[in-house]
Motif scaffolding. Structure first.
Motif, PDB file in Angstrom:
ATOM      1  N   PRO A   1       0.837  -1.202   0.000  1.00 44.18           N
ATOM      2  CA  PRO A   1       0.000   0.000   0.000  1.00 44.18           C
ATOM      3  C   PRO A   1       0.869   1.249   0.000  1.00 44.18           C
ATOM      4  O   PRO A   1       1.881   1.288   0.717  1.00 44.18           O
ATOM      5  N   VAL A   2       0.501   2.243  -0.796  1.00 45.61           N
ATOM      6  CA  VAL A   2       1.279   3.482  -0.786  1.00 45.61           C
ATOM      7  C   VAL A   2       0.932   4.264   0.481  1.00 45.61           C
ATOM      8  O   VAL A   2      -0.138   4.075   1.069  1.00 45.61           O
ATOM      9  N   ARG A   3       1.829   5.111   0.887  1.00 43.23           N
ATOM     10  CA  ARG A   3       1.616   5.847   2.139  1.00 43.23           C
ATOM     11  C   ARG A   3       0.406   6.775   2.012  1.00 43.23           C
ATOM     12  O   ARG A   3       0.162   7.381   0.974  1.00 43.23           O
ATOM     13  N   ASP A   4      -0.315   6.858   3.084  1.00 42.26           N
ATOM     14  CA  ASP A   4      -1.506   7.708   3.140  1.00 42.26           C
ATOM     15  C   ASP A   4      -1.430   8.434   4.474  1.00 42.26           C
ATOM     16  O   ASP A   4      -1.741   7.879   5.527  1.00 42.26           O
ATOM     17  N   LEU A   5      -0.930   9.685   4.406  1.00 44.92           N
ATOM     18  CA  LEU A   5      -0.629  10.400   5.650  1.00 44.92           C
ATOM     19  C   LEU A   5      -1.855  10.595   6.516  1.00 44.92           C
ATOM     20  O   LEU A   5      -1.773  10.575   7.746  1.00 44.92           O
TER      21      LEU A   5
ATOM     22  N   GLY B   1      -0.785   4.879  12.380  1.00 47.91           N
ATOM     23  CA  GLY B   1       0.663   4.903  12.534  1.00 47.91           C
ATOM     24  C   GLY B   1       1.395   4.862  11.210  1.00 47.91           C
ATOM     25  O   GLY B   1       0.822   4.564  10.171  1.00 47.91           O
ATOM     26  N   GLU B   2       2.694   5.147  11.322  1.00 47.57           N
ATOM     27  CA  GLU B   2       3.523   5.329  10.141  1.00 47.57           C
ATOM     28  C   GLU B   2       3.773   4.015   9.400  1.00 47.57           C
ATOM     29  O   GLU B   2       3.939   2.970  10.023  1.00 47.57           O
ATOM     30  N   ARG B   3       3.782   4.090   8.089  1.00 47.48           N
ATOM     31  CA  ARG B   3       4.192   2.938   7.277  1.00 47.48           C
ATOM     32  C   ARG B   3       5.427   3.327   6.481  1.00 47.48           C
ATOM     33  O   ARG B   3       5.772   4.501   6.383  1.00 47.48           O
TER      34      ARG B   3
END
Ligand SMILES: [Mn+2]
Length: 446
Positions: free
Chosen positions: A86-90, A97-99
């Motif tokens: 999955p692409v990051r989704d802020l 939490g952070e990926r």
């Protein structure tokens, strides 16, 4: 957060996963292995169960984030690891939490290519176009399965194959199970530590036992011990069965108060870095076995000891079961529970009413770890670095007429063992088996 970002491979060496992939590449020929890390399961409405990656996926990538897909393909001398994540989704990360970003994942996990998960459908046909066979576990990730099937019907795949269907979709177990059956040093380190954590937590939990105490309290005491010692929690639902509940093999509601005079069977194991331990002890609620409980306990203990003694490289795993069954049958004859000759009992399997399960299972990333018990119609022979349980039991649910005095006695004793070059190593020696020692651990609390 899916995974501890500081320990993205749970502390395992990256080289380990690379070496495993190398072995897979050497077996793949022109086939492709497709694995899913699994998705986060809903508990209710917008509440989710804690995520745990699929064992095979973790075993080959070291990645423990949800919704990821790994594709392995051989390229002659070596092979490619293609990841879809999955692409990051802020916005989402504010809640969960952070990926890691794609580049970071590529670098850390040694992938040849990393793409956004949303691009999987686009890339899959070309990745599959030359594949002879496809290793994929059906029935687990339905979305990925659908995508796989539609990709196989894609023009690009069909044309490159001259409209031939793929040679087959095979279970990845045929590639991976035999690898997973033999534990390397880093896996053994985790299993050993999980076993120590479990043993120590059992000792501590025994001190909470007593009449009127809820089964759930022993569950909580055991699992508190697991967490306190750094395990992620129980590897499977803890069984605390007092009285007749001890005869229910997968009892886990743990909702009764324990009664004086009853036995309580506790089957639990900590999970550490995804590796499991698995221990069972049975003990008297009020700290002392009755005469009849002790007589059954001694039979199970004897069978447990004999099974363990027999463990060695070259011995068939079925033979471990045979020696424990033999001891249990002898004990049941001595107690007058079974009648007739040993041969007849073994042939008709009349002991199965009291001992309905097998003596052992493999232990590792999964609690009932992968690996067949038969190889080409013959029982698998034990070899060094296999890890397994020995867990005979006898159960007398209140069913069998004439055995009223044994009613509600359910006893199992289970330990974890490593097959070594010369025999076996008990991974759970901190926890006694002797009736007197067990009694004294219960009585410590009084
Ligand atoms: Mn077990």
């Amino acid at each position: 957060m899916d995974c501890n970002l500081k320990e993205p491979m749970l502390g395992f060496s990256p080289e380990l996963f690379e070496a495993r992939r190398k072995t897979v590449f050497s077996k793949l020929d022109n086939s492709v292995l497709l694995l899913s890390s699994g998705s986060v399961k809903k508990k209710s409405h917008d509440i989710e169960f804690p995520f745990r990656p699929e064992s095979d996926f973790f075993y080959l990538t070291g990645l423990c984030e949800s919704e990821c897909v790994a594709l392995l393909r051989s390229n002659g001398s070596d092979g490619d690891l293609v990841l879809f994540v999955p692409v990051r989704d802020l916005n989402k990360e504010r809640w969960t939490g952070e990926r890691m970003g794609l580049e970071e994942i590529k670098k850390r996990y040694g992938a040849t290519e990393v793409h956004g998960k949303h691009q999987l459908g686009q890339h899959l046909p070309s990745l599959l176009s030359q594949a002879g066979k496809i290793y994929f576990r059906t029935g687990t990730d339905h979305q990925l399965e659908e995508l796989l099937l539609s990709s196989l019907n894609h023009d690009q795949v069909q044309e490159s194959r001259g409209n031939r269907k793929p040679a087959g979709i095979l279970d990845p177990g045929s590639l991976l199970d035999d690898m997973r059956l033999f534990k390397d040093a880093e896996e053994l380190d985790r299993i050993r530590r999980a076993a120590v954590i479990t043993s120590e937590s059992f000792r501590e939990m025994l001190a909470y036992c007593g009449p009127g105490v809820g089964e759930w309290e022993l569950e909580a005491a055991l699992e508190f011990g697991f967490r306190k010692r750094g395990a992620s929690g129980p590897a499977y639902p803890t069984i605390v069965g007092s009285g007749g509940n001890g005869c229910v093999l997968h009892y886990s509601s743990n909702c009764q108060r324990m009664e004086s005079g009853d036995l309580v069977l506790v089957d639990g194991g900590a999970e550490l870095d995804l590796y499991a331990a698995d221990i069972t002890r049975t003990f008297p609620v009020s700290g002392s076995f009755s005469e009849i409980q002790k007589s059954v306990y001694e039979v199970v203990k004897e069978a447990h000891g004999c099974g363990i003694k027999r463990l060695a490289p070259g011995v068939a795993i079925e033979n471990i079961h045979e020696v424990t069954v033999m001891k249990l049958v002898e004990g049941l004859l001595d107690l007058g529970i079974l009648k007739g000759s040993t041969d007849e009992i073994l042939e008709k399997e009349t002991y199965k009413i009291f001992f309905p399960h097998k003596t052992s299972h493999w232990l590792g990333l999964d609690i009932h770890d992968v690996g067949t018990y038969m190889v080409q119609d013959r029982s698998r022979v034990l070899e060094p670095n296999m890890v397994l349980t020995v867990e005979p039991g006898l159960y007398f649910p209140s069913l069998n007429k004439g055995l009223e005095e044994f009613f509600n006695i359910g006893i199992r004793i289970e330990d974890d063992l490593l097959i070594t070059d010369s025999g076996s190593e008990l991974l759970t020696p901190q926890l006694p088996v002797n009736a007197e020692e067990i009694e004294s651990l219960v009585q410590v609390s009084k």
